[in-house]
Design an enzyme around this catalytic site. Structure first.
Site, short mmCIF file in Angstrom:
data_model
loop_
_atom_site.label_atom_id
_atom_site.label_comp_id
_atom_site.label_asym_id
_atom_site.label_seq_id
_atom_site.Cartn_x
_atom_site.Cartn_y
_atom_site.Cartn_z
N TYR A 78 7.39 58.76 81.92
CA TYR A 78 7.10 57.48 82.58
C TYR A 78 6.77 57.63 84.05
O TYR A 78 6.33 56.67 84.68
CB TYR A 78 8.26 56.51 82.38
CG TYR A 78 8.44 56.13 80.93
CD1 TYR A 78 8.94 57.08 80.03
CD2 TYR A 78 8.10 54.89 80.44
CE1 TYR A 78 9.09 56.78 78.69
CE2 TYR A 78 8.25 54.59 79.10
CZ TYR A 78 8.74 55.53 78.24
OH TYR A 78 8.88 55.23 76.91
N LYS A 124 15.79 66.26 71.78
CA LYS A 124 14.96 67.02 70.84
C LYS A 124 14.92 68.45 71.36
O LYS A 124 13.85 69.03 71.61
CB LYS A 124 13.57 66.37 70.75
CG LYS A 124 12.68 66.91 69.64
CD LYS A 124 13.20 66.65 68.24
CE LYS A 124 12.31 67.30 67.21
NZ LYS A 124 12.90 67.36 65.86
N ASP A 131 15.47 62.84 65.55
CA ASP A 131 15.02 62.50 64.19
C ASP A 131 16.22 62.31 63.27
O ASP A 131 16.29 61.34 62.49
CB ASP A 131 14.05 63.57 63.64
CG ASP A 131 14.47 65.00 63.98
OD1 ASP A 131 15.38 65.18 64.81
OD2 ASP A 131 13.89 65.93 63.39
N ASP A 147 13.58 54.60 74.70
CA ASP A 147 12.66 53.51 74.42
C ASP A 147 12.59 53.32 72.90
O ASP A 147 12.67 52.20 72.38
CB ASP A 147 11.29 53.87 75.00
CG ASP A 147 10.32 52.71 75.03
OD1 ASP A 147 10.69 51.62 74.57
OD2 ASP A 147 9.20 52.91 75.53
N ASP A 168 14.71 50.46 70.24
CA ASP A 168 14.00 49.49 69.40
C ASP A 168 14.58 49.50 67.98
O ASP A 168 14.73 48.45 67.35
CB ASP A 168 12.49 49.78 69.35
CG ASP A 168 11.73 49.01 70.42
OD1 ASP A 168 12.36 48.60 71.42
OD2 ASP A 168 10.50 48.82 70.27
MG MG Z 1 10.07 49.28 74.16
#
Ligand code: MG
Ligand code: NAI
Length: 354
Positions: A139, A190, A223, A247, A251
């Site tokens: 980001y 990860k 994962d 992020d 969700d």
């Molecule tokens: Mg989002």
């Protein structure tokens, strides 16, 4: 007196922020907490009129003159690539160095969970928080494109992870676990595919964990964690992870407890003005239909109240939303027939009744 800056933003943002403001006001009256609000007209309209996204003067005032910022959402189809939204949202997060993105997911009504009933027949009790790093990762926008729009194009976004940046978010997660009496902190990374960047996360996680010997720790690959979150979401309480993975993970966790209509988040850095927002975007498809769910914004206001130390206000706002859900006072996203205004009125009436 708690000073709150309001940024309604775009689309449904101003509609849901108006409800959250009123709910804070009413809950504040009941609890003896006074709120002083000031609205900042930042967003697409302002940008299209003036070319300004987050002017320095507004930024300076937001930084120094308020206890908290309540943001609706930014993003408008009229602005190509939503550049104003990035400037405002990431501008506030980065420039205020709000490195903690705090994303709770608590199941407020059993029927909001899309999973089938538990095999043992017990009620679902999902109640976790994702600590997402909020100032690093891809980001930061480092990178570029070479030979763009040709068949030789090479495009790179750097995943930036610093020792200091990782350490402070991991520490925040552990401190929260201690404060809330949680027994375990889960780290999500990860590291198998990204041994350098996420190896750093593993090393720092172990280093910080050593200072909290009474807290159980585990590191999960993202994962595997996504799978386990769907299979046994009740198992998790505190998850700490990087900006990009956070992020995505948050969700999923939001979806486990009812989705965007009820998902709230906070952007924090102790000692600085915090920014509170529903997780959802500006929902241009719902703008002006009057059917956006205001609950996520009200729950963001509850996080705000908690952060500013007005715990009675926070509990009242949360309970009012829980009651509305239980009474079937809902907007269409949650299977109801209510509008933003009617659900907002119901919540405020409930708060008024005390
Ligand atoms: Mg989002
Ligand atoms: P979105 O979150 O606005 O909408 C996704 C879906 O959820 C849509 O079907 C929408 O109708 C529904 N939805 C969203 N909020 C709702 C609510 N309060 N009640 C009921 N349903 C709701 O995400 P989308 O469509 O990807 O993005 C729309 C715009 O918002 C874009 O410009 C995007 O950049 C921006 N955005 C801004 C965010 C922010 O300000 N924090 C976060 C996410 C997106």
């Amino acid at each position: 007196m708690t000073r709150v800056a309001l940024i309604g933003g775009d689309g449904v943002g101003p509609e849901v922020v108006a409800v959250a403001r009123r709910a804070l006001e009413v809950a504040g009256e009941q609890a003896g907490v006074e709120y002083a609000f000031e609205s900042f007209p930042l967003g697409a309209e302002h940008y299209l009129e003036t070319g300004q996204t987050l002017p320095d003067d507004a930024f300076r005032r937001l930084k120094s003159e308020f206890d908290a910022i309540l943001l609706g959402a930014v993003g408008d189809p009229r602005v190509e690539d939503d550049s104003h939204a990035l400037d405002i949202l990431l501008g506030l997060r980065f420039r205020l160095d709000l490195y903690i993105n705090f994303r709770p997911a608590r199941l407020l009504h059993p029927d909001l969970c899309p999973l089938r009933p538990r095999p043992d027949g017990a009620e679902r009790a999902i109640d976790l928080v994702v600590f997402r790093e909020n100032t690093e990762g891809p980001y930061v926008g480092m990178g570029g494109s070479f030979k763009r729009d040709t068949r030789d194009e090479v495009s790179i976004n750097e995943d930036v992870n610093t020792y200091r940046g990782v350490k402070r978010i991991v520490q925040a997660a552990f401190d929260f676990a201690v404060e809330r009496g949680h027994k375990r902190v889960t780290m999500c990374d990860k590291a198998n595919a990204m041994p350098h960047a996420h190896g750093l996360w593993r090393r720092v996680f172990a280093e910080v964990a050593a200072d909290y010997p009474f807290i159980e720790t585990e590191a999960e690959y993202v994962d595997a964690l996504m799978m386990k979150l769907v299979q046994y979401p009740e198992r998790y309480r505190v998850i700490v992870t990087s900006n990009l993975l956070g992020d995505i993970v948050s969700d999923l966790t939001a979806a486990l407890v009812g989705g965007l209509g009820v998902a709230a988040s906070a952007n924090l850095h102790a000692g600085r003005v915090g920014m509170f927002e529903p997780v959802h975007g500006s929902a241009p498809d719902l703008a002006d239909t009057g059917t956006a769910n205001p609950m996520a914004a009200v729950l963001a206001a509850a996080l705000l109240a908690e952060y500013t130390g007005d715990l009675a206000v926070a509990r009242a706002l949360e309970s009012a939303v829980v009651d509305a859900l239980a009474e079937g006072v809902r907007t269409p996203d949650l299977g109801g027939v209510g509008s933003t205004a009617s659900v907002g009125d119901w919540i405020c009436d409930r708060l008024q009744a005390g």
